[in-house]
Design a protein around this motif. Structure first.
Motif, PDB file in Angstrom:
ATOM      1  N   ASN A  76       0.850  -1.191   0.000  1.00 22.75           N
ATOM      2  CA  ASN A  76       0.000   0.000   0.000  1.00 22.75           C
ATOM      3  C   ASN A  76       0.886   1.243   0.000  1.00 22.75           C
ATOM      4  O   ASN A  76       1.716   1.427   0.902  1.00 22.75           O
ATOM      5  N   TYR A  77       0.680   2.109  -1.007  1.00 23.88           N
ATOM      6  CA  TYR A  77       1.461   3.332  -1.147  1.00 23.88           C
ATOM      7  C   TYR A  77       0.587   4.542  -0.834  1.00 23.88           C
ATOM      8  O   TYR A  77      -0.604   4.562  -1.174  1.00 23.88           O
ATOM      9  N   THR A  78       1.205   5.553  -0.214  1.00 27.64           N
ATOM     10  CA  THR A  78       0.528   6.837  -0.049  1.00 27.64           C
ATOM     11  C   THR A  78       1.356   7.914  -0.755  1.00 27.64           C
ATOM     12  O   THR A  78       2.591   7.873  -0.741  1.00 27.64           O
ATOM     13  N   PHE A  79       0.632   8.883  -1.365  1.00 30.12           N
ATOM     14  CA  PHE A  79       1.266   9.974  -2.107  1.00 30.12           C
ATOM     15  C   PHE A  79       0.812  11.312  -1.526  1.00 30.12           C
ATOM     16  O   PHE A  79      -0.278  11.412  -0.947  1.00 30.12           O
ATOM     17  N   ASP A  80       1.666  12.345  -1.701  1.00 30.60           N
ATOM     18  CA  ASP A  80       1.261  13.675  -1.271  1.00 30.60           C
ATOM     19  C   ASP A  80       0.510  14.386  -2.405  1.00 30.60           C
ATOM     20  O   ASP A  80       0.322  13.828  -3.488  1.00 30.60           O
ATOM     21  N   GLU A  81       0.118  15.633  -2.161  1.00 31.16           N
ATOM     22  CA  GLU A  81      -0.678  16.369  -3.146  1.00 31.16           C
ATOM     23  C   GLU A  81       0.150  16.849  -4.328  1.00 31.16           C
ATOM     24  O   GLU A  81      -0.410  17.366  -5.296  1.00 31.16           O
ATOM     25  N   GLU A  82       1.475  16.692  -4.240  1.00 35.84           N
ATOM     26  CA  GLU A  82       2.338  16.996  -5.389  1.00 35.84           C
ATOM     27  C   GLU A  82       2.585  15.748  -6.217  1.00 35.84           C
ATOM     28  O   GLU A  82       3.363  15.782  -7.175  1.00 35.84           O
ATOM     29  N   ASN A  83       1.955  14.653  -5.813  1.00 34.29           N
ATOM     30  CA  ASN A  83       2.030  13.377  -6.518  1.00 34.29           C
ATOM     31  C   ASN A  83       3.377  12.676  -6.334  1.00 34.29           C
ATOM     32  O   ASN A  83       3.816  11.914  -7.205  1.00 34.29           O
ATOM     33  N   TYR A  84       4.021  12.931  -5.191  1.00 30.46           N
ATOM     34  CA  TYR A  84       5.251  12.224  -4.848  1.00 30.46           C
ATOM     35  C   TYR A  84       4.936  11.163  -3.800  1.00 30.46           C
ATOM     36  O   TYR A  84       4.119  11.391  -2.902  1.00 30.46           O
ATOM     37  N   PRO A  85       5.604   9.998  -3.879  1.00 26.34           N
ATOM     38  CA  PRO A  85       5.367   8.962  -2.870  1.00 26.34           C
ATOM     39  C   PRO A  85       5.843   9.429  -1.494  1.00 26.34           C
ATOM     40  O   PRO A  85       6.815  10.180  -1.382  1.00 26.34           O
ATOM     41  N   VAL A  86       5.151   8.968  -0.464  1.00 27.04           N
ATOM     42  CA  VAL A  86       5.489   9.336   0.911  1.00 27.04           C
ATOM     43  C   VAL A  86       5.855   8.103   1.721  1.00 27.04           C
ATOM     44  O   VAL A  86       6.882   8.066   2.392  1.00 27.04           O
ATOM     45  N   GLU A  87       5.015   7.075   1.631  1.00 24.32           N
ATOM     46  CA  GLU A  87       5.193   5.898   2.493  1.00 24.32           C
ATOM     47  C   GLU A  87       4.654   4.667   1.788  1.00 24.32           C
ATOM     48  O   GLU A  87       3.745   4.755   0.959  1.00 24.32           O
ATOM     49  N   LYS A  88       5.246   3.519   2.126  1.00 21.20           N
ATOM     50  CA  LYS A  88       4.708   2.262   1.618  1.00 21.20           C
ATOM     51  C   LYS A  88       4.694   1.235   2.740  1.00 21.20           C
ATOM     52  O   LYS A  88       5.602   1.192   3.577  1.00 21.20           O
ATOM     53  N   GLU A  89       3.668   0.422   2.734  1.00 20.81           N
ATOM     54  CA  GLU A  89       3.511  -0.659   3.715  1.00 20.81           C
ATOM     55  C   GLU A  89       3.466  -1.978   2.955  1.00 20.81           C
ATOM     56  O   GLU A  89       2.566  -2.212   2.147  1.00 20.81           O
ATOM     57  N   SER A  90       4.428  -2.848   3.233  1.00 17.10           N
ATOM     58  CA  SER A  90       4.510  -4.138   2.541  1.00 17.10           C
ATOM     59  C   SER A  90       3.948  -5.238   3.438  1.00 17.10           C
ATOM     60  O   SER A  90       4.285  -5.325   4.622  1.00 17.10           O
ATOM     61  N   ILE A  91       3.104  -6.097   2.862  1.00 20.31           N
ATOM     62  CA  ILE A  91       2.470  -7.181   3.606  1.00 20.31           C
ATOM     63  C   ILE A  91       2.757  -8.494   2.887  1.00 20.31           C
ATOM     64  O   ILE A  91       2.516  -8.611   1.677  1.00 20.31           O
TER      65      ILE A  91
END
Length: 216
Positions: free
Chosen positions: A177-192
């Motif tokens: 699961n990836y999260t992006f900021d409002e500038e469309n850059y990745p912020v964090e990822k959670e690997s399962i």
């Protein structure tokens, strides 16, 4: 002795001189005084009862614990208005044409999904200047990797992206699961990893280093 005898004679004389009228007057006076005494007694009894009742009330107040408070009626809590869920735009890719999602109110591409070619495709994220911020590569062979844009920010940038990875013959299955900021850059990822293990559940989040463009 002569004086005592003289006194007795005088008492007998006065008694003999007493008339019936005098006796009636004395009796009436006695009855009146008796009635007055009865009334005073009744009044005193009422005052005593009043004092006892007052004393009992004060004693009850003293014995009552200070923590005892009168029961308060529950104040009804107004219901919160139900917040309407704003429908998220969906990005469904056509097999031959792919799909494009723009920044809101512009013609600047935020996310592009290329068409499938030889069972490969790409999901590409851009900032507002057109620079590529991150790329996902999907595969449909003996193993599969599939990317889905789950939600967008209000300005049209990607918000959450989900990637499923099935190695095929492997016993493991992966989701990220990836999260992006409002500038469309990745912020964090959670690997399962499935089946899950406690060690990997406790150390499965990474953050994007924008300067080095690596996950740390």
């Amino acid at each position: 002795m002569k004086r005592v005898f003289f006194g007795l004679m005088m008492l007998i004389g006065f008694t003999a001189c007493e008339t019936p009228s005098d006796r009636e007057t004395v009796g009436s006076t006695a009855l009146h005084e008796l009635d007055s005494l009865k009334k005073e007694k009744a009044q005193l009894q009422r005052e005593i009862e009043a004092l006892e009742a007052n004393t009992a009330g004060k004693q009850e107040e003293v014995e009552r614990p200070d923590s005892e408070e009168p029961v308060k009626e529950a104040i009804p809590v107004p219901e919160k208005p139900i917040k309407e869920t704003v429908p998220q735009p969906t990005l469904k890719a056509d097999r031959d044409k792919g799909a494009i999602h723009y920044f809101k109110g512009t013609k600047k591409v935020a996310v592009r999904i290329t068409p499938w070619k030889d069972n490969h495709r790409e999901v590409i994220c851009y900032d507002k200047t057109g620079e590529v911020t991150y790329t996902f590569k999907d595969v449909r062979l003996s193993y599969t990797v599939f990317t889905e844009v789950v939600s967008f920010h209000e300005n049209g940038a990607a918000d959450r992206i989900h990637v499923s990875d099935n190695p095929g013959a492997s016993l493991y299955y992966y989701e990220t699961n990836y999260t992006f900021d409002e500038e469309n850059y990745p912020v964090e990822k959670e690997s399962i990893e499935y089946p899950q293990t406690l060690d990997k559940m406790l150390d499965n989040v990474r953050h994007w280093n924008l300067e080095k463009r690596v996950w740390e």
